[in-house]
Scaffold this active site. Structure first.
Site, PDB file in Angstrom:
ATOM      1  CG  HIS A   1      10.228 -65.002 -22.738  1.00  0.00           C
ATOM      2  ND1 HIS A   1      11.438 -64.418 -23.528  1.00  0.00           N
ATOM      3  CD2 HIS A   1       9.064 -65.225 -23.612  1.00  0.00           C
ATOM      4  CE1 HIS A   1      10.563 -63.899 -24.673  1.00  0.00           C
ATOM      5  NE2 HIS A   1       9.494 -64.441 -25.030  1.00  0.00           N
TER       6      HIS A   1
HETATM    7  S1  FES Z   1      13.646 -64.591 -21.032  1.00  0.00           S
HETATM    8 FE1  FES Z   1      13.303 -64.392 -22.925  1.00  0.00          FE
HETATM    9  S2  FES Z   1      14.069 -62.623 -23.645  1.00  0.00           S
HETATM   10 FE2  FES Z   1      14.808 -62.875 -21.497  1.00  0.00          FE
END
Ligand code: FES
Length: 181
Positions: A146
């Site tokens: 993410h």
């Molecule tokens: S940014 Fe979501 S698991 Fe690493």
């Protein structure tokens, strides 16, 4: 603005990636041509039950990063050269830190950063251990799940991760022997 996922690891230093499957306890020797050497030292029962591992760091060049497995989790060890340490310390008092901590508070010896290599958002393993992997704009690690970014002290610099990479229990048994657990 460039896509952070395309930022390569700096060519200034060599970054090794060594993944060691030490599910229980073992002694790990890291050398130029003697890799891997596992479980050769018959650890005592109390050490086994405590889930401790010992790692000989003498073969880990400055600028290299290695990955070990401890209690089912990856441990990132970064043998930080001066430039990488300076980068971390320069942001010790940065008001934009998401989870404020000084570099000194996150290391026992400045040249060795030891962190649990699990993103504190939802548990992905951040990139940056292998040569050529994206490390993000703060030269630490980049989580491709993410987009969280960590700096060279393992501090989160861009979320959604809410906190810095966790620190495992560890100690330096000698200048080159590291105990984890
Ligand atoms: S940014 Fe979501 S698991 Fe690493």
């Amino acid at each position: 603005m460039s896509d952070i996922s395309e930022i390569p690891v700096s060519n200034e230093t060599r970054r090794d990636f060594l993944y060691v499957a030490t599910a229980t306890t073992g002694a790990v020797a890291l050398g130029a041509a003697v890799w891997p050497l596992l479980d050769q030292m018959n650890p005592s029962a109390d050490v086994l039950s405590a889930g401790k591992i010992e790692i000989d760091l003498s073969g880990v060049e400055s600028g290299s990063r290695i990955t070990l497995k401890w209690q089912g989790r990856p441990i990132f060890i970064d043998h930080r050269p001066e430039a990488r340490i300076a980068l971390a310390k320069a942001d010790d008092n940065n008001p934009d830190l998401i989870d404020p901590a000084t570099d000194a508070a996150r290391t026992q010896r400045a040249e060795w950063l030891v962190v649990i290599g699990v993103c504190t958002h939802l548990g992905c393993i951040p990139l940056g251990q292998k040569e050529g992997e994206p490390v993000g704009q703060w030269e630490g690690w980049y989580c491709a799940c993410h987009g969280s970014v960590y700096d060279t002290a393992g501090r989160v610099r861009r979320g959604p991760a809410p906190r810095n990479l966790d620190l495992p229990p560890y100690n330096f048994i000698s200048d080159t022997l590291l105990g984890i657990g």
